[in-house]
Design an enzyme around this catalytic site. Structure first.
Site, short mmCIF file in Angstrom:
data_model
loop_
_atom_site.label_atom_id
_atom_site.label_comp_id
_atom_site.label_asym_id
_atom_site.label_seq_id
_atom_site.Cartn_x
_atom_site.Cartn_y
_atom_site.Cartn_z
N HIS A 25 -130.25 -15.37 -22.69
CA HIS A 25 -128.80 -15.44 -22.66
C HIS A 25 -128.35 -16.78 -22.08
O HIS A 25 -129.15 -17.51 -21.51
CB HIS A 25 -128.20 -14.37 -21.73
N GLU A 107 -131.14 -15.20 -18.00
CA GLU A 107 -129.90 -15.95 -18.17
C GLU A 107 -130.15 -17.43 -17.86
O GLU A 107 -130.78 -17.76 -16.86
CB GLU A 107 -128.81 -15.42 -17.23
N HIS A 146 -129.76 -13.27 -27.33
CA HIS A 146 -128.80 -12.17 -27.23
C HIS A 146 -128.09 -11.93 -28.57
O HIS A 146 -127.82 -10.80 -28.95
CB HIS A 146 -127.79 -12.49 -26.13
N ASP A 158 -124.95 -16.15 -27.77
CA ASP A 158 -125.89 -16.82 -26.88
C ASP A 158 -127.35 -16.52 -27.24
O ASP A 158 -127.64 -15.45 -27.77
CB ASP A 158 -125.61 -16.47 -25.40
#
Length: 226
Positions: A25, A107, A146, A158
């Site tokens: 992400h 992330e 994602h 993303d």
């Protein structure tokens, strides 16, 4: 690889599902900012929604990811890998729904308008190799964005058009990777800090799992990008 550990309260049991994929992400909190403090606060459940209008969209929501990689390539872990974090939201992969149950969420600090850094690519590849050793069911083909699992399709974009998948996969396949090698130093599989921890002072705040959809372009987005 040094990994800080900030325990997020936002996780749950996997219900017996084995970990067999990684979802990549991007995130910025507030929108357009590459600072990590508010991302960390989001995942820790301590984010002050009054700090920015965009935070109203995530107020009261439990969001998290297993790992965060900042612009300098530093890695923070929030959830043990044997627990499900809240990062994928409504999702589907090859006929299976609820990807949080069987995936790990990573992330990257960034957005669709900016290139990711060399250090981020290097740290992401190293982290994924270690996770593949700890969870052998994860293969390079099962490391996805994602945007590939979010449902309905098109709900998320993303890690976005600026993420260079070819570059990442080249780093992932460097010599010396042995998927069958047991263990993954620096990665916490169960509750508690990982075996190797950074000597850095842990920043305040936390990060989260499911955030509203973001609209990107060359302009700074107005909504959260995660």
């Amino acid at each position: 690889m040094k990994t800080r550990y900030l325990p997020s309260p936002h996780h749950r049991d996997r219900g017996g599902a084995a970990v067999d994929m990684i979802i990549v992400h991007y995130i910025t909190c507030p929108p357009g900012s590459f600072d990590t403090a508010d991302v960390e606060a989001l995942f820790l459940g301590t984010l002050d929604a009054a700090r920015h209008p965009a935070y109203r969209e995530v107020e009261g929501k439990e969001l998290s990811a297993h790992f965060l990689v900042d612009r300098r390539g530093r890695v923070t872990q929030f959830v043990p890998t044997d627990r499900a974090a809240y990062h994928a939201g409504v999702s589907r992969w090859r006929g299976r729904t609820g990807c949080n149950d069987f995936s790990l969420g990573i992330e990257l600090i960034g957005d669709a308008a900016h290139e990711f850094t060399q250090r981020q690519y290097a740290s992401l590849a190293r982290l994924c190799r270690r996770l593949m050793r700890a969870h052998p069911a994860i293969t390079p083909r099962r490391i996805v964005g994602h945007s590939q699992v979010a449902w309905p399709r098109g709900r998320k974009q993303d890690p976005g058009p600026r993420f260079d998948w070819a570059r990442f996969r080249a780093l992932l396949s460097v010599a010396g990777f042995a998927p069958s090698q047991a263990g993954a130093e620096g990665v916490a599989r169960r509750g508690g800090p990982p075996a190797a921890r950074s000597s850095e002072r842990a920043p305040t705040g936390v990060r989260s799992d499911r955030t509203p959809e973001a609209t990107h372009g060359t302009k700074v987005p107005r909504r959260l990008t995660c």
